[in-house]
Design a protein around this motif. Structure first.
Motif, PDB file in Angstrom:
ATOM      1  N   THR A   1       0.841  -1.217   0.000  1.00 15.44           N
ATOM      2  CA  THR A   1       0.000   0.000   0.000  1.00 15.44           C
ATOM      3  C   THR A   1       0.863   1.249   0.000  1.00 15.44           C
TER       4      THR A   1
ATOM      5  N   ARG B   1       3.647   1.732  -1.341  1.00 15.27           N
ATOM      6  CA  ARG B   1       4.571   1.805  -2.478  1.00 15.27           C
ATOM      7  C   ARG B   1       5.978   2.075  -1.911  1.00 15.27           C
TER       8      ARG B   1
ATOM      9  N   TYR C   1       5.264  15.047  -4.103  1.00 17.60           N
ATOM     10  CA  TYR C   1       5.625  15.145  -5.532  1.00 17.60           C
ATOM     11  C   TYR C   1       4.741  16.147  -6.259  1.00 17.60           C
ATOM     12  N   TYR C   2       3.440  16.153  -5.944  1.00 13.28           N
ATOM     13  CA  TYR C   2       2.509  17.069  -6.614  1.00 13.28           C
ATOM     14  C   TYR C   2       2.008  18.137  -5.651  1.00 13.28           C
TER      15      TYR C   2
ATOM     16  N   GLU D   1      -2.319  10.923   3.136  1.00 14.20           N
ATOM     17  CA  GLU D   1      -1.173  10.011   2.992  1.00 14.20           C
ATOM     18  C   GLU D   1      -1.179   8.998   4.129  1.00 14.20           C
TER      19      GLU D   1
ATOM     20  N   ASP E   1      -5.562   6.167   5.944  1.00 14.69           N
ATOM     21  CA  ASP E   1      -6.148   5.645   4.704  1.00 14.69           C
ATOM     22  C   ASP E   1      -7.138   6.678   4.145  1.00 14.69           C
TER      23      ASP E   1
HETATM   24  C1  LIG Z   1       3.058   6.154  -5.716  1.00 11.86           C
HETATM   25  S1  LIG Z   1       3.113   7.150  -4.345  1.00 11.86           S
HETATM   26  C2  LIG Z   1       2.854   8.703  -4.897  1.00 11.86           C
HETATM   27  C3  LIG Z   1       3.635   8.814  -6.042  1.00 11.86           C
HETATM   28  C4  LIG Z   1       3.481  10.078  -6.717  1.00 11.86           C
HETATM   29  N1  LIG Z   1       2.074  10.428  -6.832  1.00 11.86           N
HETATM   30  C5  LIG Z   1       4.191   9.902  -8.014  1.00 11.86           C
HETATM   31  O1  LIG Z   1       3.508   9.594  -9.014  1.00 11.86           O
HETATM   32  O2  LIG Z   1       5.403  10.031  -8.014  1.00 11.86           O
HETATM   33  C6  LIG Z   1       1.556   6.833  -3.734  1.00 11.86           C
HETATM   34  C7  LIG Z   1       1.390   7.279  -2.320  1.00 11.86           C
HETATM   35  O3  LIG Z   1       0.060   6.974  -1.938  1.00 11.86           O
HETATM   36  C8  LIG Z   1       0.067   6.485  -0.627  1.00 11.86           C
HETATM   37  N2  LIG Z   1      -1.146   5.673  -0.476  1.00 11.86           N
HETATM   38  C9  LIG Z   1      -1.431   4.473  -1.056  1.00 11.86           C
HETATM   39  N3  LIG Z   1      -2.656   4.072  -0.700  1.00 11.86           N
HETATM   40  C10 LIG Z   1      -3.176   5.040   0.107  1.00 11.86           C
HETATM   41  C11 LIG Z   1      -4.420   5.187   0.768  1.00 11.86           C
HETATM   42  N4  LIG Z   1      -5.369   4.264   0.696  1.00 11.86           N
HETATM   43  N5  LIG Z   1      -4.624   6.313   1.497  1.00 11.86           N
HETATM   44  C12 LIG Z   1      -3.668   7.273   1.572  1.00 11.86           C
HETATM   45  N6  LIG Z   1      -2.450   7.179   0.962  1.00 11.86           N
HETATM   46  C13 LIG Z   1      -2.218   6.062   0.238  1.00 11.86           C
HETATM   47  C14 LIG Z   1       1.366   5.689  -0.534  1.00 11.86           C
HETATM   48  O4  LIG Z   1       1.797   5.561   0.807  1.00 11.86           O
HETATM   49  C15 LIG Z   1       2.305   6.539  -1.376  1.00 11.86           C
HETATM   50  O5  LIG Z   1       2.995   7.490  -0.608  1.00 11.86           O
END
Ligand SMILES: C[S@@+](CC[C@H](N)C(=O)[O-])C[C@H]1O[C@@H](n2cnc3c(N)ncnc32)[C@H](O)[C@@H]1O
Length: 379
Positions: A165, A167, A228-229, A246, A274
């Motif tokens: 989850t 990543r 990142y955004y 996050e 979540d």
């Molecule tokens: C892939 S990363 C963000 C990457 C970024 N958006 C990019 O494209 O470089 C995704 C983020 O979402 C968070 N995440 C995943 N599932 C989530 C959830 N259900 N609720 C909140 N955050 C979540 C992860 O912990 C991670 O930090």
């Protein structure tokens, strides 16, 4: 391009003004790309100026406290880093009586740089020659020499991002600290690279998001990571407030630290946990939602549609899609958001405003972002 000068004029500003100043200098072509910006411990950043930069206009243009400093230029190293890395490896091999050709075919040809940390590819863990070399009692001297060849203080191996989850990053540290801090396009990022991922490959999308005008907007970033955004939206796009959801505490820590460093903490609200639990509290509040999770952000689509104001807004939807299915996916996604709007009692027109192909994720699979516009219709 001409040879860079030995000394250069730097515009020194508070780190919190760095994003705005970088943007203004770049726009005027007053930022010298051949020279590294400097960062000072007391939270200042110094941007190298081109000869064209007019000092009187500069102070007026930037509109923030600025001082000028003339000093030796930290010229970006023009020497081929691949050659330097190869030499460092070969010197170490010969110092310990090993044949220089031993690692010849497996010296890394690419790496990812995050501030003072260089991440090397995973074959350093799997290749037989590297496995043998890594059991050498003086291996630390090799890591230190390789780090110095790449002009960093820390080295690690990047294994594939964990399929969890969070990543999570799967970095195996070889030498130095995993805590990184670096300036990218006028924004300072800060995080523990052994705990969280940072996708350098998304640079074009980070920059595109930073060029959109979000003046006065309330924005939700449903998967904020280390910002990142979120950070480009606060620093460059002018968002009035970003609600960042996050789940990973390590990412939250990096995001909060970076928000302070960039001077935008007062416009950021972090919702840790979540987003299935945090997004419902943001119903009807947003002008824009960012959904940046791969391979798909679909679990948050309904909650993000519900989070848009009655006046509608924009959704930035990330997805991995097979190249030949992009058009069909785009049509299906618009249709799906239309259904969601209807089922939530929203009388709205949903349309695809833009599709951005960010990068290749795998052979034939693209990371794409669809900007979906939701407009209220007259009753
Ligand atoms: C892939 S990363 C963000 C990457 C970024 N958006 C990019 O494209 O470089 C995704 C983020 O979402 C968070 N995440 C995943 N599932 C989530 C959830 N259900 N609720 C909140 N955050 C979540 C992860 O912990 C991670 O930090």
């Amino acid at each position: 391009m001409e040879t860079p000068p030995d000394t250069v004029r730097y515009a020194v500003v508070r780190r919190t003004d760095g994003g705005r100043v970088h943007r203004s200098l770049k726009k005027e072509a007053w930022l010298d790309p051949r020279i590294e910006p400097l960062t000072f411990e007391d939270d200042e950043v110094a941007f190298p100026l081109t000869d064209a930069a007019d000092e009187d206009r500069l102070i007026h243009l930037l509109g923030v406290p600025v001082r000028l400093l003339v000093q030796a230029a930290a010229v970006r190293d023009p020497v081929d880093p691949h050659g330097k890395l190869q030499k460092a490896v070969n010197d170490w091999l010969s110092a310990y009586g090993l044949a220089p050709h031993y690692l010849a075919d497996v010296i890394p040809k690419k790496w990812e740089r995050l501030g003072e940390l260089a991440l090397l590819p995973a074959h350093l863990s799997s290749n037989a020659a590297w496995t043998e070399v890594r059991s050498h009692p003086n291996i630390r001297a090799l890591w230190t020499a390789m780090a110095s060849a790449l002009q960093v203080t820390a080295l690690g191996i990047q294994h594939p991002i964990a399929d969890d989850t969070f990543r999570s990053s799967q970095v195996e540290m070889l030498v130095g600290s995993p805590e990184v801090r670096f300036l990218d396009h006028g924004i300072t990022y800060a995080f523990d690279a052994s705990k969280v991922m940072f996708s350098s490959g998304n640079v074009t999308e980070r920059r595109r998001i930073g060029t959109l005008n979000m003046q006065g907007e309330t924005v939700i970033d449903a998967y904020a990571g280390v910002g990142y955004y979120t950070l480009p939206m606060l620093v460059h796009s002018g968002a009035a407030i970003v609600h960042a959801c996050e789940i990973n505490p390590a990412s939250v820590a990096g995001l909060k630290e970076a928000a302070q460093l960039n001077g935008v903490a007062d416009r950021l609200t972090v919702h840790e946990g979540d987003n299935a639990l945090t997004l419902p509290a943001l119903q009807g509040m947003a002008d824009r939602c960012h959904l940046g999770l791969l391979p798909s952000s679909e679990p948050a689509w309904a909650a993000c549609m519900a989070a848009l104001k009655p006046t509608g807004g924009v959704l930035h939807v990330h997805m991995n899609v097979e190249e030949e299915h992009i058009d069909a996916w785009k049509a299906r996604t618009v249709e799906r958001f239309q259904q969601l709007a209807k089922s939530q009692g929203r009388h709205a027109a949903v349309s695809a405003e833009h599709l951005e192909k960010v990068k290749w994720f795998a052979p034939r699979v693209r990371h794409v972002v669809l900007d979906v516009r939701v407009r209220p219709l007259a009753p």
